[in-house]
Write a protein that holds these residues in place. Structure first.
Motif, mmCIF file in Angstrom:
data_model
loop_
_atom_site.group_PDB
_atom_site.id
_atom_site.type_symbol
_atom_site.label_atom_id
_atom_site.label_comp_id
_atom_site.label_asym_id
_atom_site.label_seq_id
_atom_site.Cartn_x
_atom_site.Cartn_y
_atom_site.Cartn_z
ATOM 1 N N ASN A 1 20.402 31.924 38.042
ATOM 2 C CA ASN A 1 21.758 32.283 37.606
ATOM 3 C C ASN A 1 22.018 31.823 36.168
ATOM 4 O OD1 ASN A 1 22.834 33.784 39.719
ATOM 5 N ND2 ASN A 1 23.532 31.980 40.850
ATOM 6 N N LEU A 2 21.237 30.850 35.692
ATOM 7 C CA LEU A 2 21.434 30.348 34.324
ATOM 8 C C LEU A 2 20.862 31.284 33.266
ATOM 9 C CD1 LEU A 2 20.767 26.548 34.919
ATOM 10 C CD2 LEU A 2 22.970 27.681 34.597
ATOM 11 N N PRO B 1 25.657 33.018 45.863
ATOM 12 C CA PRO B 1 26.617 34.035 45.406
ATOM 13 C C PRO B 1 27.871 33.414 44.786
ATOM 14 C CG PRO B 1 25.831 34.540 47.624
ATOM 15 C CD PRO B 1 25.331 33.157 47.295
ATOM 16 N N TYR B 2 28.358 32.330 45.385
ATOM 17 C CA TYR B 2 29.567 31.675 44.866
ATOM 18 C C TYR B 2 29.267 30.972 43.540
ATOM 19 C CZ TYR B 2 30.522 32.504 49.786
ATOM 20 O OH TYR B 2 30.652 33.099 51.010
ATOM 21 N N GLU B 3 28.067 30.410 43.467
ATOM 22 C CA GLU B 3 27.599 29.807 42.219
ATOM 23 C C GLU B 3 27.561 30.867 41.118
ATOM 24 O OE1 GLU B 3 23.732 27.748 42.461
ATOM 25 O OE2 GLU B 3 23.067 29.053 40.830
ATOM 26 N N ARG B 4 27.037 32.042 41.460
ATOM 27 C CA ARG B 4 26.958 33.127 40.475
ATOM 28 C C ARG B 4 28.356 33.523 40.010
ATOM 29 N NH1 ARG B 4 23.245 38.241 41.552
ATOM 30 N NH2 ARG B 4 21.701 36.723 40.826
ATOM 31 N N ALA C 1 32.202 33.736 35.776
ATOM 32 C CA ALA C 1 33.596 33.444 35.383
ATOM 33 C C ALA C 1 33.630 32.522 34.170
ATOM 34 C CB ALA C 1 34.351 32.817 36.552
ATOM 35 N N ASP C 2 32.740 31.533 34.164
ATOM 36 C CA ASP C 2 32.667 30.612 33.020
ATOM 37 C C ASP C 2 32.299 31.354 31.746
ATOM 38 O OD1 ASP C 2 32.238 27.867 31.724
ATOM 39 O OD2 ASP C 2 30.283 28.838 31.466
ATOM 40 N N TYR C 3 31.353 32.291 31.875
ATOM 41 C CA TYR C 3 30.928 33.084 30.712
ATOM 42 C C TYR C 3 32.115 33.907 30.180
ATOM 43 C CZ TYR C 3 28.491 36.534 27.873
ATOM 44 O OH TYR C 3 28.101 37.334 26.831
ATOM 45 N N ILE C 4 32.841 34.552 31.100
ATOM 46 C CA ILE C 4 33.993 35.366 30.688
ATOM 47 C C ILE C 4 35.063 34.477 30.042
ATOM 48 C CG2 ILE C 4 35.943 36.747 31.585
ATOM 49 C CD1 ILE C 4 33.919 37.978 33.589
ATOM 50 N N GLY D 1 38.754 39.227 31.142
ATOM 51 C CA GLY D 1 37.908 39.941 32.094
ATOM 52 C C GLY D 1 38.139 39.367 33.476
ATOM 53 N N LYS D 2 37.603 40.057 34.486
ATOM 54 C CA LYS D 2 37.816 39.622 35.868
ATOM 55 C C LYS D 2 36.505 39.585 36.640
ATOM 56 C CE LYS D 2 41.708 40.150 38.376
ATOM 57 N NZ LYS D 2 42.394 38.963 37.887
ATOM 58 N N VAL D 3 36.484 38.718 37.643
ATOM 59 C CA VAL D 3 35.376 38.697 38.598
ATOM 60 C C VAL D 3 35.976 38.892 39.978
ATOM 61 C CG1 VAL D 3 33.485 37.362 39.593
ATOM 62 C CG2 VAL D 3 34.079 37.043 37.183
ATOM 63 N N ILE D 4 35.532 39.932 40.684
ATOM 64 C CA ILE D 4 35.993 40.140 42.058
ATOM 65 C C ILE D 4 34.834 39.828 43.000
ATOM 66 C CG2 ILE D 4 36.844 41.828 43.741
ATOM 67 C CD1 ILE D 4 38.252 43.249 41.447
ATOM 68 N N VAL D 5 35.057 38.861 43.888
ATOM 69 C CA VAL D 5 34.021 38.459 44.848
ATOM 70 C C VAL D 5 34.364 39.069 46.201
ATOM 71 C CG1 VAL D 5 32.828 36.513 45.920
ATOM 72 C CG2 VAL D 5 33.766 36.268 43.603
ATOM 73 N N LEU D 6 33.517 39.996 46.663
ATOM 74 C CA LEU D 6 33.748 40.671 47.943
ATOM 75 C C LEU D 6 32.870 40.015 49.002
ATOM 76 C CD1 LEU D 6 33.688 44.316 46.548
ATOM 77 C CD2 LEU D 6 35.719 42.988 47.184
ATOM 78 N N ASP D 7 33.503 39.326 49.939
ATOM 79 C CA ASP D 7 32.765 38.534 50.922
ATOM 80 C C ASP D 7 32.945 39.137 52.321
ATOM 81 O OD1 ASP D 7 31.591 36.554 52.480
ATOM 82 O OD2 ASP D 7 32.404 34.908 51.275
ATOM 83 N N PRO D 8 31.845 39.487 53.009
ATOM 84 C CA PRO D 8 31.993 40.047 54.359
ATOM 85 C C PRO D 8 32.461 38.996 55.374
ATOM 86 C CG PRO D 8 29.672 39.697 53.880
ATOM 87 C CD PRO D 8 30.432 39.386 52.611
ATOM 88 N N HIS D 9 32.347 37.728 55.020
ATOM 89 C CA HIS D 9 32.753 36.653 55.932
ATOM 90 C C HIS D 9 34.256 36.398 55.798
ATOM 91 C CE1 HIS D 9 28.508 36.009 54.686
ATOM 92 N NE2 HIS D 9 28.348 35.983 55.997
#
Lengths: 458, 144
Positions: A81-82, A207-210, A215-218, A226-234
Motif C-alpha cells: 500500500n506504500l 482494505p481499511y489500511e488502504r 485518504a492521507d494522500y488526498i 477529493g473523496k474516498v468511498i469504502v464499500l464494505d459487504p460486512h
C-alpha cells in the motif's frame, strides 16, 4: 521529528543481506538416508519460499526441493500500500529468489503448472509445466499459490477482464502501480471508490489500511479536495475497529465515507470514463474504482481436486497442512481454510509447521513411526500473526495473535489473550494523534517487514 | 532442570531410530524429533533466523537463559497492551523454558557457521540509498 524510515529500511535491507549468516551452503547430497525425498513447491510467495527454505535447511540439504513460480521474483503484498503514496517504489518490495538458490540449494523454476499426475503404484507425482515446459517428478507436492478472484459482473467474467481499468491491486506488482497512477491523476473533487472483499480474505486490515493511505494522500497532496468511498459487504469494520473508525471519523472525516452492508453486485464503466460500483447499498460513481473481489484458493488447488464443491478454500489437517482430500499434497498460506488469518507473516508461520511435518513424515516412513502426531509435537505447534498498518504518512498501528494446535478437534485455535491491537493508555499519547497509531510503529513496521522478508527469502 | 530431563527422554527415544538408521547423525535425529526447533522458528519472522537478527528487534540467539526466560515470564503475566506481551501469552511456562534453552544454546552452533555463505547485497537497493538520503536531508531541513 521522526527520522525515517524508508532510508533506514533500505539501509537495513542492504546490511542484513550482507550480514546474513547462513548455515553453510546446502547442496543436494547423495544418499540422503532417512530424509531422501523430493518435494515440489508450487508458488513462491511467503508460504512457498519459506517451506522451500526450511525443508532444505532442516534436512541439511538432503531433501531435494524444486520451487515453481510463474514470475522470476516475488513482489511482496506486505508494504505494497506504500507504493500508492510513493513512500516505497516497486523495487523496494521486489524479492529475488537467488538467495534461496545460492544459500539453500532450492531449485527454482519459472513456469506455470498445468497439472500434476500421480503414479499410485510407485507413489510418485509428476508436476507438469505449461508451454512445453518440463515435468518434475517428486514424492510430495506443496501448494502455495495464493489467491484467485471470484467473478464480478462487468469486471471479470468469461472473456471480460477489466482489471486494467478497474484494478484490484491485491496481488502486488503492475496492478499496484496502475492503482497508484490512477490515484495520482485524480483531479479536484474526484472520488476514489474501493470495495472490501468478503471474509475471509487476504490481509484483514489491508482494505481499511488502504483507505487510510489513499485518504492521507488526498489530504496532503490534493489538499483535501477529493473523496474516498469504502464499500464494505460486512455490517461493520471487520478488524481493528476502534483504530479505523477513529481514523475515518476523525482525521479523515471530510474525506472518507464508510458504507457498511454494501455487497458489490456489478461494475459498470461509463462512456465518459466514470466507474460505477453497483451494490446492495446503492450505486456509487467515481473517477477511480478499486475492486478487491471476493477470494478463493489459487486455481491449481481447484484443478487438482483439493477444493470441495462450493467451498472457497482447501481443507487441510492442521498438524501438517496436508490436504484432507489428497494425501502427499499440502496446502499452505492463503489457499487453505485453517481458520487462521491470511497474511504473509502467517503464511511463513504455516510453512514452518508444514516443513517440519513433511520432514517427520519422511523420517517416520522409513522408521515405521508416526513422528507427525507425536504428542510432544502436537502440544507445541504454534503459528503467529503480527502486522503493522500505516494510518497516516508516518504513523502506523499494529495487530497481533498467536494460534496453537488443539488436540480435541485437531485444529488451530486462537490462544486467549494473544489477540490485540495498538491502544496506548490515556495520557501517554500526547504527542500523537491517537492512542491507536504512532511514529514509533511506523519505524517498527519497516523492521518487522524487513525481518519477515529476510526470514522468508534470504 | 525439567527441561534437561525432557531432553534426556528425547535422546533416549531417539535411540531407537538411531539403532535402525546408523547413517543419520545423532544431532539431526534429535532435531527431527525435538519439537522445540519448529516452535522456536515461529520467533524468526521478527527476531531473525535462529534468533540471529540483523534487523533491529531483539536478538535471541546466544542470549543467557535467564534473560529470555525472565523477560518472557514477565510478559506472560503482564497486562500491558504491547505487541510482544500478547505474543508471550501464546506459550506455557514449560514452552518458555524450552525456548529459552533453545536460544541460549544456539550461540555455540552459530559461531561454527560464521564462515557460511552470505547473500550478496541487492544492487537495486544499494543504489537507492543515495537517492533517499537526499530526500531525507530535505525532510530534515523542513522539520527544523
Amino acid at each position: 521529528m521522526t527520522q525515517i524510515n524508508r532510508r533506514e529500511f533500505i539501509k537495513v535491507s542492504t546490511a542484513s543481506a550482507a550480514l546474513a549468516v547462513t548455515p553453510s551452503i546446502l547442496k543436494a547430497q547423495e544418499g540422503g538416508g532417512i530424509l531422501e525425498a523430493r518435494v515440489t513447491v508450487i508458488g513462491g510467495g511467503f508460504a512457498g519460499a519459506t517451506v522451500a527454505k526450511y525443508l532444505r535447511m532442516w534436512s541439511d540439504g538432503k531433501i531435494q526441493v524444486t520451487m515453481v513460480d510463474k514470475n522470476p521474483d516475488h513482489v511482496s503484498c506486505v508494504l505494497s500500500n506504500l507504493i500508492l503514496n510513493d513512500r516505497l517504489q516497486l523495487e523496494d518490495i521486489t524479492l529475488p529468489y537467488t538467495p534461496l538458490e545460492e544459500n539453500y540449494g532450492v531449485i527454482v523454476k519459472q513456469g506455470t503448472v498445468t497439472g500434476v499426475t500421480s503414479d499410485i503404484n510407485k507413489a510418485v507425482h509428476t508436476v507438469h509445466l505449461g508451454n512445453g515446459g518440463e515435468s518434475i517428478e517428486c514424492d510430495y507436492v506443496v501448494l502455495a499459490p495464493g489467491i484467485e478472484f471470484i467473478d464480478v459482473i462487468g469486471l471479470k467474467e468469461g472473456n471480460v477482464n477489466q482489471f486494467d481499468r478497474v484494478p484490484h491491486a491485491w496481488i502486488a506488482g503492475s496492478q499496484t502501480e496502475l492503482l497508484r497512477n490512477q490515484l495520482h491523476s485524480m483531479q479536484s473533487g474526484d472520488t476514489f471508490i474501493m470495495t472490501v472483499p468478503l471474509s475471509p480474505y487476504r490481509c484483514p486490515p489491508g482494505p481499511y489500511e488502504r483507505a487510510c493511505v489513499v485518504a492521507d494522500y488526498i489530504k496532503r497532496v490534493k489538499k483535501g479536495d477529493g473523496k474516498v468511498i469504502v464499500l464494505d459487504p460486512h455490517s461493520d469494520i471487520t478488524i481493528e475497529k476502534e483504530t479505523f473508525s477513529q481514523a475515518f471519523n476523525g482525521i479523515y472525516k471530510d474525506i472518507v465515507e464508510y458504507i457498511p452492508n454494501a455487497k458489490l453486485l456489478e461494475v459498470e464503466i461509463k462512456d465518459n470514463g466514470d466507474r460505477v460500483a453497483i451494490t446492495t447499498a446503492g450505486s456509487y460513481t467515481g473517477k477511480v474504482l478499486n475492486v478487491i473481489p471476493t477470494h478463493k484458493a489459487g486455481k491449481i488447488v481447484e484443478d487438482l481436486g483439493l477444493l470441495p464443491d462450493g467451498e472457497r478454500f482447501a481443507p487441510v489437517h492442521a498438524a501438517s497442512y496436508e490436504s484432507t482430500l489428497r494425501p502427499e499434497f499440502y496446502v499452505i498460506g492463503d489457499s487453505n481454510n485453517s481458520g487462521q488469518p491470511k497474511s504473509g507473516h502467517m503464511a511463513n508461520a504455516q510453512a514452518k509447521v508444514c516443513a517440519d511435518a513433511i520432514i517427520r513424515t519422511i523420517a517416520g516412513k522409513t522408521a515405521s513411526k508416526d513422528f507427525v502426531h507425536d504428542p510432544a509435537r502436537l502440544n507445541s505447534i504454534k503459528t503467529n500473526s503480527a502486522c503493522y498498518s500505516p494510518i497516516t504518512y508516518d504513523e502506523a498501528s499494529w495487530l497481533t495473535a498467536v494460534f496453537a494446535y488443539e488436540t480435541a478437534d485437531n485444529s488451530m485455535k486462537l490462544v486467549s489473550d494473544t489477540f490485540g491491537s495498538m491502544k496506548l493508555v490515556p495520557g501517554s499519547f500526547a504527542s500523537s494523534h491517537s492512542p491507536h497509531w504512532s511514529n514509533d510503529n511506523f519505524e517498527d513496521m519497516f523492521e518487522w517487514a524487513n525481518s519477515l522478508f529476510s526470514n522468508t527469502f534470504r | 532442570m525439567k527441561y534437561h530431563i525432557n531432553r534426556l527422554k528425547l535422546v533416549l527415544s531417539t535411540g531407537l531410530l538411531l539403532l535402525i538408521y546408523q547413517s543419520i547423525e545423532i544431532a539431526q535425529a534429535i532435531d527431527i524429533i525435538d519439537p522445540t526447533r519448529a516452535m522456536a522458528s515461529q520467533c524468526a519472522q521478527c527476531h531473525g533466523m535462529e534468533g540471529n537478527n540483523a534487523e533491529g528487534f531483539d536478538d535471541l540467539n546466544g542470549e543467557p537463559f535467564d534473560e529470555i526466560y525472565d523477560e518472557l515470564m514477565d510478559m506472560l503475566s503482564s497486562s500491558d497492551n504491547e505487541l510482544m506481551h500478547h505474543q508471550a501469552k501464546g506459550y506455557t511456562q514449560d514452552q518458555i523454558i524450552a525456548l529459552a534453552n533453545y536460544f541460549s544454546e544456539q550461540a555455540k552452533t552459530s559461531s561454527n557457521n560464521s564462515e557460511g555463505i552470505s547473500s550478496e547485497p541487492i544492487k537495486i537497493i544499494e543504489k537507492e540509498v543515495d537517492e533517499v538520503d537526499e530526500i531525507d536531508e530535505v525532510d530534515d531541513e523542513e522539520s527544523d
